[in-house]
Write a protein that holds these residues in place. Structure first.
Motif, short mmCIF file in Angstrom:
data_model
loop_
_atom_site.label_atom_id
_atom_site.label_comp_id
_atom_site.label_asym_id
_atom_site.label_seq_id
_atom_site.Cartn_x
_atom_site.Cartn_y
_atom_site.Cartn_z
N SER A 65 0.86 -1.18 0.00
CA SER A 65 0.00 0.00 0.00
C SER A 65 0.90 1.23 0.00
O SER A 65 2.11 1.13 0.23
CB SER A 65 -0.94 0.01 1.21
OG SER A 65 -0.20 0.13 2.41
N PHE A 66 0.30 2.40 -0.23
CA PHE A 66 1.09 3.62 -0.37
C PHE A 66 0.53 4.77 0.46
O PHE A 66 -0.68 4.87 0.68
CB PHE A 66 1.13 4.07 -1.84
CG PHE A 66 1.75 3.08 -2.76
CD1 PHE A 66 3.12 2.87 -2.79
CD2 PHE A 66 0.96 2.34 -3.64
CE1 PHE A 66 3.69 1.95 -3.64
CE2 PHE A 66 1.52 1.42 -4.50
CZ PHE A 66 2.89 1.23 -4.50
N PRO A 77 -4.51 13.13 -5.13
CA PRO A 77 -5.35 12.43 -6.11
C PRO A 77 -6.17 11.33 -5.46
O PRO A 77 -5.74 10.70 -4.49
CB PRO A 77 -4.32 11.84 -7.09
CG PRO A 77 -3.06 11.72 -6.29
CD PRO A 77 -3.07 12.89 -5.36
N GLU A 78 -7.36 11.11 -5.99
CA GLU A 78 -8.21 10.03 -5.47
C GLU A 78 -7.65 8.66 -5.84
O GLU A 78 -7.87 7.68 -5.14
CB GLU A 78 -9.63 10.18 -6.02
CG GLU A 78 -10.39 11.38 -5.48
CD GLU A 78 -10.55 11.31 -3.97
OE1 GLU A 78 -10.84 10.21 -3.45
OE2 GLU A 78 -10.38 12.34 -3.31
N SER A 79 -6.93 8.59 -6.95
CA SER A 79 -6.35 7.33 -7.39
C SER A 79 -5.21 7.62 -8.35
O SER A 79 -5.05 8.74 -8.83
CB SER A 79 -7.41 6.45 -8.07
OG SER A 79 -7.88 7.07 -9.24
N PHE A 80 -4.41 6.59 -8.62
CA PHE A 80 -3.34 6.70 -9.61
C PHE A 80 -2.99 5.30 -10.09
O PHE A 80 -3.39 4.29 -9.49
CB PHE A 80 -2.11 7.41 -9.04
CG PHE A 80 -1.65 6.91 -7.70
CD1 PHE A 80 -0.91 5.74 -7.57
CD2 PHE A 80 -1.98 7.60 -6.54
CE1 PHE A 80 -0.50 5.28 -6.33
CE2 PHE A 80 -1.58 7.16 -5.29
CZ PHE A 80 -0.84 5.99 -5.19
N TYR A 93 -3.48 4.41 0.22
CA TYR A 93 -3.85 3.96 -1.12
C TYR A 93 -3.66 2.46 -1.25
O TYR A 93 -2.56 1.94 -1.00
CB TYR A 93 -3.00 4.68 -2.17
CG TYR A 93 -3.30 6.16 -2.27
CD1 TYR A 93 -4.13 6.65 -3.27
CD2 TYR A 93 -2.76 7.07 -1.36
CE1 TYR A 93 -4.41 8.01 -3.38
CE2 TYR A 93 -3.03 8.42 -1.45
CZ TYR A 93 -3.86 8.89 -2.47
OH TYR A 93 -4.12 10.22 -2.55
N LYS A 94 -4.74 1.78 -1.64
CA LYS A 94 -4.71 0.33 -1.79
C LYS A 94 -5.33 -0.06 -3.12
O LYS A 94 -6.15 0.67 -3.67
CB LYS A 94 -5.47 -0.34 -0.63
CG LYS A 94 -4.89 -0.01 0.74
CD LYS A 94 -5.70 -0.65 1.86
CE LYS A 94 -5.11 -0.29 3.22
NZ LYS A 94 -5.91 -0.87 4.33
N LYS A 139 -7.49 5.94 -2.90
CA LYS A 139 -7.37 6.50 -1.55
C LYS A 139 -8.55 6.09 -0.68
O LYS A 139 -9.70 6.13 -1.12
CB LYS A 139 -7.27 8.02 -1.63
CG LYS A 139 -7.06 8.72 -0.29
CD LYS A 139 -6.81 10.20 -0.45
CE LYS A 139 -8.00 10.92 -1.04
NZ LYS A 139 -7.83 12.39 -1.05
N ASP A 140 -8.25 5.71 0.58
CA ASP A 140 -9.33 5.42 1.52
C ASP A 140 -9.53 6.60 2.47
O ASP A 140 -8.93 7.67 2.28
CB ASP A 140 -9.05 4.13 2.29
CG ASP A 140 -7.79 4.20 3.15
OD1 ASP A 140 -7.30 5.32 3.44
OD2 ASP A 140 -7.28 3.13 3.56
#
Length: 227
Positions: free
Chosen positions: A35-36, A58-61, A86-87, A80-81
């Protein structure tokens, strides 16, 4: 003869199952899931909602990964949670030994070419002519070994430059109205080469624009520019 065919089929299924289990045991030694966390420097690079910094992550990448000189996983979306972690929807585990190379980006506006053991590129990257439709292209590149929590930090950088015009009148008796501003010979298409000899781990989240001295080889480069 019919019974013999059934036994051959059963043996084949058992062989596939054993291979799958061996792979899972090799990758999931202790259950550490990749995860990040994310940092990004503060200057804005676009004029739309697709602008990212530490206050608006960002919401996602998209992430590509390599282990050694081989691909580990590709084109995986990390989202992003509620805790800003980020998972990915597809679970990926850290290998038991060695570094994993992670290449992440948001707003790829061209054709991405993944290379697990060399610098990856985006060709025909094209920026929208309409400023209101332009998006902030960010990228991160790092090489990390398994962490205690399974999480590592991606430090994103902006791949595009923002052009800003400001007018200042020092005489209070003058009124100046600017009808428009034009930029000539600006290139909006090119090839972006991601860093490979260096990583983007330098944390410049608190630096002002232009005040951070990047380590050589840690920034992407543009070539074949046109438009």
């Amino acid at each position: 003869m019919r019974m013999k065919k059934y036994f051959i089929g059963a043996a084949a299924l058992l062989a596939f199952t054993a291979c799958s289990n061996d792979e899972t045991v090799d990758l999931n030694q202790d259950g550490n899931v990749i995860s990040f966390a994310v940092t990004a420097n503060n200057p804005s690079r676009a004029v739309t909602s697709e602008v990212f910094n530490n206050a608006k992550k960002p919401e996602s990448f998209t992430v590509y990964a390599a282990h050694g000189d081989k691909t580990y996983f590709t084109n995986e979306t990390f989202t992003k949670d509620a805790s800003d972690n980020y998972k990915s929807e597809n679970t990926h585990y850290w290998p038991s030994t060695g570094n994993v190379t992670f290449l992440a980006f948001r707003n790829n506006l061209g054709t991405f070419h993944w290379l697990p053991n060399a610098a990856s590129t985006i060709t025909n990257f094209t920026i929208d002519d309409n400023a209101s439709e332009q998006k902030d292209f960010i990228y991160a590149f790092t090489k990390q070994a398994k962490t205690a929590t399974g999480q590592t930090t991606l430090n994103f950088r902006h791949g595009l430059a923002q052009v800003v015009f400001k007018a200042k009148v020092t005489n209070p008796n003058l009124f100046v109205e600017i009808e428009g501003v034009s930029v000539c010979n600006a290139k909006n298409t090119g090839t972006f080469t991601f860093p490979f000899t260096g990583v983007t781990d330098d944390n410049h989240q608190d630096a002002t624009e232009g005040a951070f001295d990047f380590t050589a080889g840690t920034q992407g480069t543009w070539s074949a520019q046109s438009g």
